[in-house]
Enzyme design. Structure first.
Site, mmCIF file in Angstrom:
data_model
loop_
_atom_site.group_PDB
_atom_site.id
_atom_site.type_symbol
_atom_site.label_atom_id
_atom_site.label_comp_id
_atom_site.label_asym_id
_atom_site.label_seq_id
_atom_site.Cartn_x
_atom_site.Cartn_y
_atom_site.Cartn_z
ATOM 1 N N PRO A 2 35.331 33.759 -6.154
ATOM 2 C CA PRO A 2 34.633 33.944 -4.860
ATOM 3 C C PRO A 2 33.002 34.601 -5.392
ATOM 4 C CG PRO A 2 35.773 36.529 -6.293
ATOM 5 C CD PRO A 2 35.411 34.789 -6.651
ATOM 6 N N GLU A 3 31.923 33.815 -4.549
ATOM 7 C CA GLU A 3 30.753 34.171 -4.509
ATOM 8 C C GLU A 3 29.967 34.509 -3.554
ATOM 9 O OE1 GLU A 3 27.914 31.771 -7.483
ATOM 10 O OE2 GLU A 3 29.345 31.223 -8.033
#
Length: 293
Positions: A2-3
């Site tokens: 996750p970014e």
DNA sequence: CGCATCCCCTGCCTGC
DNA sequence: TGCAGGCAGGGGATGC
């Protein structure tokens, strides 16, 4: 996984089944995530309605009818999965045998919308926390965060000022969530390549001189906003695991210019360089030493 | 104080 | 084939 673009993709997947819906049942199979879940976690969720699902940097923020905010982070390996039949999230243990992919479903929400929302996180670097809305401004996880990179507050002048005097590398500065909040290893590498800036450059070289930010800083800010917007539009990037809440993969990994492309030709038009991998602050950096200066 | 390193944890891939 | 080692999208804690 996750970014910012991945978390935003998750938010968009969860919003239709969570916003306006009530937690009918909450199953906390494992409470030892990044931090232990509070003892009253289930009690403070069940029966409450989600009035809105937002995002701040890489955090998901679910506003609850009780006045609490459920603050969630995916860590490195966290994901959410939405199922409508609820069958694959039934408690009782059989699902561990039934499918390996379900073995790390630590928290499961059964929503009044009919959807079952499962939080899966093999490494357990993810977290969930309940914070009274009135205390959100004092929440340590959130209060030190820099501006949203896609917001108006994030511009070349602001970034130059935030980097002023910084001895650390530009790569490390962009990963610093107090400077700008939401970038991670992939999109920093991608934005630096697009803006033709070396990850090894000292961060302070973005500083304001004679009142105006340097042209390279404008380029960098543009590249950051562009790559994030493109990635969100593509549903994020899927590397090792699935991305969207319906189990489908994001598409943006096909558009990486440098990330995980060591040895491949630099995509910059006219550049004959080769993508190189180095390690900065213990993490891989991919860049072109020829055109990124 | 700023900055770099270590560490949390599991899984997958590589090379021997 | 088996196994050790390295590496992974994050970020808090520690120590210089």
């Amino acid at each position: 996984m996750p970014e910012l673009p991945e978390v935003e993709t998750v938010r968009r997947g969860l919003a239709p089944v969570m916003e306006g819906a009530r937690f009918d049942k909450v199953l906390a199979h494992r409470g030892d995530l990044r931090w232990p879940l509070p003892k009253d976690f289930v009690k403070r969720l069940e029966g409450r309605t989600v009035t809105g699902l937002g995002r701040r940097a890489k955090y998901l923020l679910a506003d609850l009818s009780s006045g609490d905010v459920l603050v969630m982070h995916l860590g490195m390996s966290g994901s959410f999965r939405v199922s409508r039949d609820g069958g694959d999230a039934t408690p009782g243990g059989y699902y561990h045998e039934r499918s390996k992919a379900l073995a790390h479903d630590h928290v499961v929400f059964q929503m009044s919308s009919g959807a079952t929302v499962s939080f899966n996180d093999p490494r357990r670097f993810g977290s969930m926390k309940l914070v009274p809305r009135g205390k959100l401004d004092d929440e340590p996880l959130l209060r030190a965060l820099g501006p949203e990179p896609l917001g108006n507050a994030f511009d070349a002048t602001m970034l130059a000022q935030a980097c002023a005097g910084k001895k650390t590398s530009l790569k490390a500065a962009l990963l610093d969530q107090t400077i700008v909040a939401g970038l991670g290893n992939i999109y920093v590498c991608e934005a630096l390549n697009r803006s033709l800036l070396s990850p090894k450059r000292q961060a302070s070289t973005l500083a304001v001189r004679s009142g105006a930010p340097h042209e390279r800083t404008v380029r960098l800010v543009d590249a950051i906003k562009t790559v994030l917007n493109e990635a969100i539009a593509a549903g994020g990037s899927s590397l090792r695991d699935h991305k969207r809440t319906d189990g489908s993969l994001g598409d943006f990994q096909h558009n990486f210019r440098v990330y995980d492309r060591e040895g491949q030709p630099c995509p910059t038009p006219g550049c004959k360089g080769t993508i190189k991998r180095i390690v900065q602050n213990g993490r891989s950096t991919f860049f072109c030493p020829v055109c990124q200066k």
